[in-house]
Enzyme design. Structure first.
Site, PDB file in Angstrom:
ATOM      1  N   HIS A   1      -3.686  -5.581   0.441  1.00 19.23           N
ATOM      2  CA  HIS A   1      -3.314  -5.846   1.838  1.00 19.23           C
ATOM      3  C   HIS A   1      -3.263  -7.341   2.158  1.00 19.23           C
ATOM      4  O   HIS A   1      -4.142  -7.876   2.841  1.00 19.23           O
ATOM      5  CB  HIS A   1      -4.294  -5.136   2.784  1.00 19.23           C
ATOM      6  CG  HIS A   1      -4.121  -3.662   2.815  1.00 19.23           C
ATOM      7  ND1 HIS A   1      -3.234  -3.044   3.651  1.00 19.23           N
ATOM      8  CD2 HIS A   1      -4.692  -2.677   2.078  1.00 19.23           C
ATOM      9  CE1 HIS A   1      -3.275  -1.740   3.460  1.00 19.23           C
ATOM     10  NE2 HIS A   1      -4.159  -1.490   2.501  1.00 19.23           N
TER      11      HIS A   1
ATOM     12  N   CYS B   1       0.828  -1.206   0.000  1.00 21.06           N
ATOM     13  CA  CYS B   1       0.000   0.000   0.000  1.00 21.06           C
ATOM     14  C   CYS B   1       0.869   1.266   0.000  1.00 21.06           C
ATOM     15  O   CYS B   1       1.465   1.592  -1.008  1.00 21.06           O
ATOM     16  CB  CYS B   1      -1.001  -0.036   1.150  1.00 21.06           C
ATOM     17  SG  CYS B   1      -2.362   1.133   0.931  1.00 21.06           S
TER      18      CYS B   1
ATOM     19  N   GLU C   1      -1.444  -8.757   4.281  1.00 19.69           N
ATOM     20  CA  GLU C   1      -1.161  -8.992   5.709  1.00 19.69           C
ATOM     21  C   GLU C   1      -2.403  -9.345   6.514  1.00 19.69           C
ATOM     22  O   GLU C   1      -2.291  -9.991   7.566  1.00 19.69           O
ATOM     23  CB  GLU C   1      -0.451  -7.776   6.314  1.00 19.69           C
ATOM     24  CG  GLU C   1      -1.331  -6.589   6.671  1.00 19.69           C
ATOM     25  CD  GLU C   1      -1.766  -5.742   5.507  1.00 19.69           C
ATOM     26  OE1 GLU C   1      -2.562  -4.809   5.711  1.00 19.69           O
ATOM     27  OE2 GLU C   1      -1.300  -6.012   4.368  1.00 19.69           O
TER      28      GLU C   1
END
Length: 261
Positions: free
Chosen positions: A223, A116, A225
């Site tokens: 994203h 990001c 994660e």
């Protein structure tokens, strides 16, 4: 700080600098820390964001890889010759540290995972430019975060991306298209010459790239994660990053220590 030779590799996580009330703080979201520990099998250490850091060499000497996480702020427009947006949050301390760390890590062949805001930093670090507002620049996909939504809804799949044939991500995914949870306001305008496209959104916006000729230097606009527990590509990205960190650590050891498997 030193990179531990017999335990997990150490991975630096670049902090944001922000205020909580009157207190000036440095921090990174736990989702990145958790994904590094459980997905990449590495030990994260936080690197502060400060304009007072004149050299990043001590940090680069102490880690085996770097993760550049997302954040609420945007890369400052003057860093890529753009026009500033009055309503955009900035973090000049993070810009300073992150851009220098990216260039220094690349020069050493150190593994990089940029997510990001980190994705945008990586493009700027190598001479690329950004759209300050992708919607104002004519891109149609809904990439904006709605803070009124709960986290699980906010980080849902937003759209598909098309993966570059025979690229790193298409190889990891064993697919040509995947769904991603992309949330951002800035986006790539001109891609830096050293970067190679790995994925595009349906509206043509670049959503992932890698640094050409590097063992592992990957930037993704979405994203992974927050998806490592149930999304195969997200977990594969962190696993591949961790494996590259172990290779980097092993290669950096003196020849007398190369008995380690």
């Amino acid at each position: 700080m030193s990179a531990e030779k017999h335990g997990r590799p150490l991975v630096g996580v670049v902090c944001d600098r922000f205020f909580v009330g009157e207190h000036d703080q440095h921090g990174a979201k736990h989702s990145y820390v958790r994904a590094l520990m459980s997905g990449a099998n590495v030990s994260p250490v936080l690197i502060p964001a400060s304009l007072e850091i004149e050299s990043v060499d001590d940090y680069l000497d102490g880690v085996n890889g770097l993760l550049f996480p997302g954040g609420a702020s945007n890369v400052a427009a003057h860093r890529y010759g753009g026009e500033a947006s009055r309503d955009a949050l900035s973090d000049p301390d993070r810009d300073h540290v992150a851009l220098n760390l990216i260039r220094g890590a690349a020069a050493r062949g150190m593994p990089i995972l940029a997510i990001c805001r980190g994705f945008q930093e990586m493009n700027v670090a190598f001479g690329g430019t950004l759209h300050a507002d992708i919607h104002a620049s004519g891109h149609s996909e809904d990439h904006l975060e709605d803070l009124a939504e709960d986290l699980s809804t906010r980080y849902r799949y937003r759209h598909e991306v098309e993966l570059t044939p025979a690229g790193m991500l298409s190889t990891l995914a064993n697919a040509h298209r995947v769904r991603v949870n992309s949330l951002h306001r800035q986006g790539v305008a001109a891609l830096a010459p050293r970067l190679v496209v790995e994925a595009r959104a349906p509206d043509g916006l670049i959503e992932a790239y890698r640094l050409n000729g590097h063992d592992f230097a990957l930037g993704v606009q979405w994203h992974p994660e927050v998806m490592t527990q149930h999304d195969a590509l997200s977990r594969s990205i962190f696993e591949a990053f961790g494996a590259s960190c172990r290779r980097y650590r092993h290669a950096a050891q003196p020849a007398t220590n190369h008995h380690e498997g």
